[in-house]
Enzyme design. Sequence first.
Site, PDB file in Angstrom:
ATOM      1  N   GLY A 177      99.600  72.724  51.596  1.00 16.70           N
ATOM      2  CA  GLY A 177      99.910  72.131  52.545  1.00 16.70           C
ATOM      3  C   GLY A 177     100.608  70.783  53.364  1.00 16.70           C
TER       4      GLY A 177
ATOM      5  N   GLU B  92     101.411  64.631  50.274  1.00 18.45           N
ATOM      6  CA  GLU B  92     100.317  65.336  49.934  1.00 18.45           C
ATOM      7  C   GLU B  92      99.118  65.655  51.708  1.00 18.45           C
ATOM      8  OE1 GLU B  92      98.695  67.881  49.439  1.00 18.45           O
ATOM      9  OE2 GLU B  92      96.788  66.787  47.922  1.00 18.45           O
ATOM     10  N   ASP B  93      98.800  66.764  51.691  1.00 20.45           N
ATOM     11  CA  ASP B  93      98.308  66.881  53.159  1.00 20.45           C
ATOM     12  C   ASP B  93      97.311  65.679  53.458  1.00 20.45           C
ATOM     13  OD1 ASP B  93      96.871  68.216  51.851  1.00 20.45           O
ATOM     14  OD2 ASP B  93      96.555  70.177  52.800  1.00 20.45           O
TER      15      ASP B  93
ATOM     16  N   ASP C 192      90.811  64.554  49.092  1.00 18.44           N
ATOM     17  CA  ASP C 192      89.871  65.122  48.642  1.00 18.44           C
ATOM     18  C   ASP C 192      88.435  63.917  47.429  1.00 18.44           C
ATOM     19  OD1 ASP C 192      87.444  65.954  50.300  1.00 18.44           O
ATOM     20  OD2 ASP C 192      87.443  68.037  49.236  1.00 18.44           O
TER      21      ASP C 192
ATOM     22  N   LYS D  91      89.787  62.184  53.116  1.00 21.11           N
ATOM     23  CA  LYS D  91      88.552  62.012  52.863  1.00 21.11           C
ATOM     24  C   LYS D  91      87.366  61.417  52.418  1.00 21.11           C
ATOM     25  CE  LYS D  91      87.476  66.397  54.194  1.00 21.11           C
ATOM     26  NZ  LYS D  91      87.452  67.845  53.996  1.00 21.11           N
TER      27      LYS D  91
ATOM     28  N   PHE E 239      85.755  70.107  57.708  1.00 21.61           N
ATOM     29  CA  PHE E 239      86.360  70.748  57.020  1.00 21.61           C
ATOM     30  C   PHE E 239      87.579  70.512  58.055  1.00 21.61           C
ATOM     31  CE2 PHE E 239      89.184  73.947  55.884  1.00 21.61           C
ATOM     32  CZ  PHE E 239      89.207  73.870  54.398  1.00 21.61           C
ATOM     33  N   VAL E 240      89.106  70.238  58.012  1.00 20.37           N
ATOM     34  CA  VAL E 240      89.388  70.207  58.392  1.00 20.37           C
ATOM     35  C   VAL E 240      90.598  71.173  58.652  1.00 20.37           C
ATOM     36  CG1 VAL E 240      89.141  67.588  59.822  1.00 20.37           C
ATOM     37  CG2 VAL E 240      90.901  68.187  58.158  1.00 20.37           C
TER      38      VAL E 240
ATOM     39  N   ASP F 128      94.550  74.259  56.137  1.00 19.29           N
ATOM     40  CA  ASP F 128      94.617  75.398  56.411  1.00 19.29           C
ATOM     41  C   ASP F 128      92.763  75.880  55.709  1.00 19.29           C
ATOM     42  OD1 ASP F 128      94.572  75.140  53.457  1.00 19.29           O
ATOM     43  OD2 ASP F 128      93.945  77.940  52.834  1.00 19.29           O
TER      44      ASP F 128
ATOM     45  N   ARG G  26      97.037  76.990  59.766  1.00 21.56           N
ATOM     46  CA  ARG G  26      98.800  75.682  59.000  1.00 21.56           C
ATOM     47  C   ARG G  26      99.819  75.630  60.176  1.00 21.56           C
ATOM     48  NH1 ARG G  26      97.846  75.313  53.638  1.00 21.56           N
ATOM     49  NH2 ARG G  26      97.453  77.333  52.027  1.00 21.56           N
TER      50      ARG G  26
HETATM   51  P1  IMP Z   1      91.290  67.238  45.985  1.00 19.76           P
HETATM   52  O1  IMP Z   1      91.786  67.116  44.750  1.00 19.76           O
HETATM   53  O2  IMP Z   1      90.163  67.900  45.528  1.00 19.76           O
HETATM   54  O3  IMP Z   1      91.599  65.362  46.625  1.00 19.76           O
HETATM   55  O4  IMP Z   1      92.009  68.592  47.262  1.00 19.76           O
HETATM   56  C1  IMP Z   1      93.301  68.336  47.941  1.00 19.76           C
HETATM   57  C2  IMP Z   1      93.452  69.067  48.122  1.00 19.76           C
HETATM   58  O5  IMP Z   1      92.012  69.820  48.931  1.00 19.76           O
HETATM   59  C3  IMP Z   1      94.245  69.884  49.628  1.00 19.76           C
HETATM   60  O6  IMP Z   1      95.566  69.364  49.035  1.00 19.76           O
HETATM   61  C4  IMP Z   1      93.782  70.631  50.391  1.00 19.76           C
HETATM   62  O7  IMP Z   1      94.316  71.864  50.032  1.00 19.76           O
HETATM   63  C5  IMP Z   1      92.465  71.070  50.359  1.00 19.76           C
HETATM   64  N1  IMP Z   1      91.515  70.573  51.160  1.00 19.76           N
HETATM   65  C6  IMP Z   1      90.331  69.190  51.373  1.00 19.76           C
HETATM   66  N2  IMP Z   1      89.806  69.309  52.162  1.00 19.76           N
HETATM   67  C7  IMP Z   1      89.935  69.882  52.884  1.00 19.76           C
HETATM   68  C8  IMP Z   1      90.294  69.739  54.406  1.00 19.76           C
HETATM   69  O8  IMP Z   1      89.254  69.139  54.501  1.00 19.76           O
HETATM   70  N3  IMP Z   1      90.657  71.489  55.318  1.00 19.76           N
HETATM   71  C9  IMP Z   1      91.905  71.535  54.148  1.00 19.76           C
HETATM   72  N4  IMP Z   1      92.171  71.872  53.511  1.00 19.76           N
HETATM   73  C10 IMP Z   1      91.518  70.626  52.350  1.00 19.76           C
END
Ligand code: IMP
Length: 187
Positions: free
Chosen positions: A51, A105-106, A109, A137, A159-160, A166, A172
């Site tokens: 991402g 990082e993109d 979450d 987020k 969900f973006v 993606d 992407r």
């Molecule tokens: P975390 O470990 O839950 O913080 O997850 C981070 C990863 O979840 C990101 O690098 C994304 O790959 C994925 N992710 C979380 N939310 C989204 C979303 O809304 N769209 C796309 N990918 C997401």
Amino acid sequence: MKPYSPDEFSKTLWTAEQIQQRVRELSEQIRADYAEMEGEDAIVAVGLMRGAMPFMADLGRYMDIAMEYDLCWLSSYVNSDRPGEIELVQDVRTELEGRHVLVVEDIVDTGHTLKFTNELFGSRNPASLRTCCLLDKKPRREVEVPVEYVGFTMEEDEFVIGYGLDYAGRYRNLPYIGVLHPRMYQK
Ligand code: IMP
């Protein structure tokens, strides 16, 4: 091959112009902060695949200080009996000891991914370790992690897709960020 259709998205959150403007601001802030740091070494930007690709490329393009790029590949066990567990699929190739490391990082979450990278890279004695995320987020956070640089904060749990983000590998390459229409994953 079919082009994306506008009805795959419910709305645009940030246009390509807004993203470029914000990435430019982040680059300037990072540049100013790192100019104060000890040493003349290059920043090691570590992009989390896949991402972070467009974000890290643009972030570096707006900066005129030395920056090396490396990549790290992680995988999370989604919908499994190991929630929040992250697996290291492909490590960086750069020796991080004594280096200024900037994880790119993109989206943050739940926070589990960045908690994992902080522990992994932090254990290698970098000179500094910071994180730069395009999106935060907030409503979905499960673990608190420090994020020094944030592009945009999301107050809604949506969900973006686009600009690196993606759904099932698609979207992407879009230059803007939009909300995926729920119809696309409720089929
Ligand atoms: P975390 O470990 O839950 O913080 O997850 C981070 C990863 O979840 C990101 O690098 C994304 O790959 C994925 N992710 C979380 N939310 C989204 C979303 O809304 N769209 C796309 N990918 C997401």
